[in-house]
Design a protein around this motif. Structure first.
Motif, mmCIF file in Angstrom:
data_model
loop_
_atom_site.group_PDB
_atom_site.id
_atom_site.type_symbol
_atom_site.label_atom_id
_atom_site.label_comp_id
_atom_site.label_asym_id
_atom_site.label_seq_id
_atom_site.Cartn_x
_atom_site.Cartn_y
_atom_site.Cartn_z
ATOM 1 N N SER A 70 25.017 13.974 30.558
ATOM 2 C CA SER A 70 25.376 15.020 29.803
ATOM 3 C C SER A 70 26.226 15.819 30.681
ATOM 4 O O SER A 70 26.198 15.766 31.808
ATOM 5 C CB SER A 70 24.029 15.587 29.482
ATOM 6 O OG SER A 70 23.405 16.254 30.759
ATOM 7 N N ASP A 71 27.033 16.608 29.867
ATOM 8 C CA ASP A 71 27.784 17.516 30.412
ATOM 9 C C ASP A 71 27.005 18.722 31.234
ATOM 10 O O ASP A 71 25.962 18.942 30.852
ATOM 11 C CB ASP A 71 28.577 18.245 29.395
ATOM 12 C CG ASP A 71 29.620 17.629 28.988
ATOM 13 O OD1 ASP A 71 29.992 16.583 29.597
ATOM 14 O OD2 ASP A 71 30.162 17.868 27.459
ATOM 15 N N PRO A 72 27.245 18.792 32.328
ATOM 16 C CA PRO A 72 26.554 20.039 33.326
ATOM 17 C C PRO A 72 26.528 21.404 32.450
ATOM 18 O O PRO A 72 27.289 21.668 31.829
ATOM 19 C CB PRO A 72 27.509 20.288 34.533
ATOM 20 C CG PRO A 72 28.742 19.496 34.296
ATOM 21 C CD PRO A 72 28.600 18.507 33.349
ATOM 22 N N MET A 73 25.275 21.875 32.680
ATOM 23 C CA MET A 73 25.016 23.169 31.894
ATOM 24 C C MET A 73 24.848 24.160 33.221
ATOM 25 O O MET A 73 23.658 24.318 33.576
ATOM 26 C CB MET A 73 23.709 23.096 31.400
ATOM 27 C CG MET A 73 24.039 22.152 30.092
ATOM 28 S SD MET A 73 24.825 22.779 28.598
ATOM 29 C CE MET A 73 23.522 23.897 27.961
ATOM 30 N N PRO A 74 25.952 24.780 33.767
ATOM 31 C CA PRO A 74 25.488 25.598 34.843
ATOM 32 C C PRO A 74 24.384 26.733 34.629
ATOM 33 O O PRO A 74 24.459 27.150 33.575
ATOM 34 C CB PRO A 74 27.102 26.402 34.864
ATOM 35 C CG PRO A 74 27.943 25.637 34.156
ATOM 36 C CD PRO A 74 27.135 24.821 33.213
ATOM 37 N N PRO A 75 23.851 27.027 35.414
ATOM 38 C CA PRO A 75 23.676 26.642 37.013
ATOM 39 C C PRO A 75 23.472 25.264 37.266
ATOM 40 O O PRO A 75 23.366 25.029 38.295
ATOM 41 C CB PRO A 75 23.249 27.618 37.477
ATOM 42 C CG PRO A 75 22.144 28.046 36.713
ATOM 43 C CD PRO A 75 22.692 27.908 35.430
ATOM 44 N N ASN A 76 23.022 24.624 36.171
ATOM 45 C CA ASN A 76 22.515 23.207 36.479
ATOM 46 C C ASN A 76 23.260 22.332 36.598
ATOM 47 O O ASN A 76 24.342 22.497 36.046
ATOM 48 C CB ASN A 76 21.310 22.901 35.456
ATOM 49 C CG ASN A 76 20.206 23.918 35.230
ATOM 50 O OD1 ASN A 76 20.071 24.778 36.232
ATOM 51 N ND2 ASN A 76 19.479 23.894 34.142
ATOM 52 N N GLY A 77 23.056 21.195 37.126
ATOM 53 C CA GLY A 77 23.772 20.029 37.375
ATOM 54 C C GLY A 77 23.965 19.172 35.927
ATOM 55 O O GLY A 77 23.316 19.308 35.067
ATOM 56 N N THR A 78 24.607 18.085 36.183
ATOM 57 C CA THR A 78 24.368 16.824 35.096
ATOM 58 C C THR A 78 22.824 16.400 35.113
ATOM 59 O O THR A 78 22.374 16.241 35.849
ATOM 60 C CB THR A 78 25.445 16.132 35.491
ATOM 61 O OG1 THR A 78 26.731 16.671 35.528
ATOM 62 C CG2 THR A 78 25.342 14.749 34.507
ATOM 63 N N GLU A 79 22.797 15.995 33.865
ATOM 64 C CA GLU A 79 21.540 15.383 33.502
ATOM 65 C C GLU A 79 21.963 14.179 33.259
ATOM 66 O O GLU A 79 22.724 13.451 32.472
ATOM 67 C CB GLU A 79 20.915 15.888 32.211
ATOM 68 C CG GLU A 79 19.640 15.246 31.800
ATOM 69 C CD GLU A 79 18.717 15.762 30.757
ATOM 70 O OE1 GLU A 79 18.101 16.921 30.945
ATOM 71 O OE2 GLU A 79 18.833 15.620 29.397
#
Ligand SMILES: *[C@@H]1O[C@H](CO)[C@@H](O)[C@H](O)[C@H]1NC(C)=O
Ligand SMILES: *[C@@H]1O[C@H](CO)[C@@H](O)[C@H](O)[C@H]1NC(C)=O
Ligand SMILES: *[C@@H]1O[C@H](CO)[C@@H](O)[C@H](O)[C@H]1NC(C)=O
Ligand SMILES: *[C@@H]1O[C@H](CO)[C@@H](O)[C@H](O)[C@H]1NC(C)=O
Ligand SMILES: *[C@@H]1O[C@H](CO)[C@@H](O)[C@H](O)[C@H]1NC(C)=O
Ligand SMILES: *[C@@H]1O[C@H](CO)[C@@H](O)[C@H](O)[C@H]1NC(C)=O
Ligand SMILES: *[C@@H]1O[C@H](CO)[C@@H](O)[C@H](O)[C@H]1NC(C)=O
Ligand SMILES: *[C@@H]1O[C@H](CO)[C@@H](O)[C@H](O)[C@H]1NC(C)=O
Ligand SMILES: *[C@@H]1O[C@H](CO)[C@@H](O)[C@H](O)[C@H]1NC(C)=O
Length: 256
Positions: A70-79
């Motif tokens: 999945s696209d990264p959802m800042p501040p988290n990384g890619t899933e």
């Protein structure tokens, strides 16, 4: 009477992961369906397997994995959403590494407990690629589902925080995907036996391990079977890729 016996035998042979709480860093899905097929391979999901093109729904031995990012959802990384299917009386595992012969591999292990009639369990471990040593780690993994039927292990799970940093194109997540099996010795996963090293793959591209037919260097009259490095043409910089996953102790059991 006979029916009761059949149900008992079935219960001993087939364990499906039930609704179970893991540790704070692991969580399980209620959904007991583990349906792993080749549908969407190369289009919606990146598939790696050995033997080549084997059918994860078939009766013959097939070590298969698929990855969707999945696209990264800042501040988290890619899933990463991962499916894994294989044959083992111990465990099957998918590994992510920058280079299978140096550094470390993050291993996601789907296993069966031989002390408990093949009950499914899940582990994450770090493998030292130099000496093969495994150490328990805790990587956040969620929506884990798994089932064991005889020697066939199937599981699905999501790894929500995979960061690839220090690359110019920050959403390009490039890893070598390793597939393999190993024993479970006294509740602990033993040496990881690598059956397949994909070579560096851009995980977000479902077709990244499908050779382009226009490749000029390909001699189509020669059989090009090389299961250990099918994508050696990928332009990558493994040293620039960092796997930033939390490293804590992990040990999770499922209750039937
Ligand atoms: C999961 O199980 C819990 C408790 O059994 C239930 O409340 C919840 O609705 C279930 N979720 C799904 C998606 O089935
Ligand atoms: C498994 O998935 C395939 C493709 O998505 C679907 O056609 C099939 O009906 C599913 N089987 C079950 C038992 O859910
Ligand atoms: C980032 O991860 C945390 C912890 O898993 C979660 O609570 C949060 O919703 C995530 N944020 C986004 C934008 O996905
Ligand atoms: C992922 O990368 C972002 C930006 O580089 C950073 O802020 C975040 O803390 C990283 N997450 C993890 C789990 O390393
Ligand atoms: C992996 O590491 C070995 C030595 O540790 C090196 O020879 C090899 O070129 C590396 N592979 C890649 C793809 O960088
Ligand atoms: C991997 O093993 C080698 C040899 O035992 C050791 O020198 C190295 O420090 C280990 N690497 C890690 C990351 O533990
Ligand atoms: C387990 O495997 C056997 C033999 O392949 C098959 O007949 C049976 O339907 C499987 N059970 C489940 C629950 O998938
Ligand atoms: C395997 O099953 C035995 C017996 O129930 C249990 O004591 C042990 O903790 C289980 N091991 C794992 C890794 O789940
Ligand atoms: C490792 O896997 C290969 C197949 O990929 C198999 O031939 C070999 O016997 C396995 N080795 C061990 C020690 O299990």
């Amino acid at each position: 009477m006979e029916r009761g016996l059949i149900l008992l035998v079935a219960a001993l042979v087939v364990y499906v992961s039930p609704s179970v709480d893991g540790t704070a860093h692991l969580s399980f899905s209620n959904d007991t369906q583990v349906n792993i097929t080749r549908t969407g391979c190369g289009v919606n999901k990146l598939c790696v397997e050995t033997p080549k093109d084997c059918d994860p729904t078939g009766k013959s031995s097939c070590l298969f994995a698929s990855v969707v990012t999945s696209d990264p959802m800042p501040p988290n990384g890619t899933e990463l959403s991962i499916e894994l299917r294989g044959d083992s009386s111990g465990y099957i595992a998918l590994g992510l590494t920058a280079n299978a012969t140096e550094g470390t591999t993050m291993l996601f292990i789907c296993a069966q407990n031989n002390s408990d009639s093949g009950r499914f369990f899940f582990r994450t471990m770090q493998r030292n690629n130099t000496d093969d040593a495994l150490t328990a780690t805790e990587t956040t993994v969620k929506e884990i589902r798994g089932m064991v039927n005889g020697s066939v292990i199937k599981c699905e799970f999501k790894v929500p925080n995979v960061n690839a940093s220090n690359t110019r194109s920050s959403h390009a997540i490039t890893f070598s995907v390793l597939l393999g099996t190993g024993p479970v010795v006294g509740n602990v996963p033993g040496k990881f036996n690598v059956s397949l090293d994909s070579g560096p793959l851009a995980l977000s591209n479902p077709a990244s391990n499908i050779p382009t037919t226009a490749a000029p260097s390909v001699n189509t009259t020669m059989p090009s079977v090389n299961t250990t490095m099918p994508n050696s043409a990928g332009a990558v910089q493994p040293h620039a890729v960092l796997l930033l996953l939390s490293v804590l102790t992990l040990s999770v059991m499922l209750r039937a």
